[in-house]
Design a protein around this motif. Structure first.
Motif, short mmCIF file in Angstrom:
data_model
loop_
_atom_site.label_atom_id
_atom_site.label_comp_id
_atom_site.label_asym_id
_atom_site.label_seq_id
_atom_site.Cartn_x
_atom_site.Cartn_y
_atom_site.Cartn_z
N LYS A 97 0.83 -1.20 0.00
CA LYS A 97 0.00 0.00 0.00
C LYS A 97 0.86 1.25 0.00
O LYS A 97 0.55 2.22 -0.69
N SER A 98 1.94 1.25 0.76
CA SER A 98 2.83 2.42 0.79
C SER A 98 3.44 2.66 -0.58
O SER A 98 3.53 3.80 -1.04
N HIS A 99 3.88 1.59 -1.20
CA HIS A 99 4.47 1.71 -2.54
C HIS A 99 3.45 2.29 -3.52
O HIS A 99 3.76 3.18 -4.30
N SER A 100 2.24 1.80 -3.48
CA SER A 100 1.19 2.29 -4.37
C SER A 100 0.90 3.76 -4.12
O SER A 100 0.77 4.55 -5.06
N PHE A 101 0.81 4.14 -2.86
CA PHE A 101 0.53 5.54 -2.53
C PHE A 101 1.63 6.44 -3.07
O PHE A 101 1.35 7.46 -3.72
N LEU A 102 2.87 6.08 -2.81
CA LEU A 102 3.98 6.90 -3.29
C LEU A 102 4.06 6.95 -4.81
O LEU A 102 4.33 7.99 -5.40
N ARG A 103 3.82 5.81 -5.45
CA ARG A 103 3.88 5.78 -6.92
C ARG A 103 2.79 6.61 -7.57
O ARG A 103 2.95 7.14 -8.66
N GLU A 104 1.64 6.72 -6.93
CA GLU A 104 0.53 7.49 -7.51
C GLU A 104 0.60 8.97 -7.16
O GLU A 104 0.07 9.80 -7.88
#
Length: 183
Positions: free
Chosen positions: A2-9
């Motif tokens: 989830k953290s990776h997705s948040f940062l990537r978006e």
């Protein structure tokens, strides 16, 4: 994940707005908090929502989840643990190991199916209903898979989508970049 997705978006649009002297606001904290608890791994500013919460459905799913946990512990206690509890009392031979493993295959397979149902169906649907999250495609008909690739795409749709968007597409993009630099 989830953290990776948040940062990537969030980070790329913020960096683009910063380099173009544009004003872009980061998402509100409530949006991020909703993302942390919703049953999705890809961050979006908004998700499809249902009009209301069906509390009876939530209670039924949590009850099914607890029933699965108790039934799974019963299977583990009665069918799996007794198979391996006597292994330390007699010498370990290939025959005893094979017999123990084959005696535990069906109960363990049943446990895996039970825990998969309890998490992917009961737990995620209950949380989706509480949060009014409308996209309930957590798994597809993986039991009809004719190949391993179809199975991996259908048994856990949430993780498959994350892997597709953030690993597979990135590898394709990097591969195209390497291909263009070598020619």
């Amino acid at each position: 994940m989830k953290s990776h997705s948040f940062l990537r978006e969030i980070v790329p649009p913020l960096l683009r707005a910063r380099s173009n002297d544009g004003k872009m606001q980061p998402p509100q904290f409530s949006t991020y908090l909703y993302f942390l608890f919703c049953p999705a791994l890809i961050f979006r500013e908004s998700y499809p929502r249902t009009p209301c919460v069906r509390w009876r459905y939530v209670i039924e799913n949590f009850a099914k989840f607890l029933g699965c946990i108790f039934y799974g512990s019963y299977i583990l206690k009665c069918l799996c643990i007794p198979v391996f509890s006597n292994m330390n009392k007699e010498p370990l031979t290939l025959r005893t190991l094979v017999l123990s493993v084959f005696s535990a295959i069906l109960p363990v397979l049943y446990l895996v199916l039970l825990m998969s149902f309890s998490f992917f169906h009961c737990w995620l649907n209950a949380f989706a209903e509480v949060l009014r999250f409308a996209d309930r495609t957590f798994y597809k008909d993986w039991w009809n898979a004719t190949s391993l690739s179809v199975f991996y795409r259908t048994w856990n749709v949430v993780v498959h989508d994350w892997l597709y968007y953030y690993i597979y597409q990135d590898l394709l993009w990097v591969g195209k970049g390497w291909k263009n630099h070598t020619t």
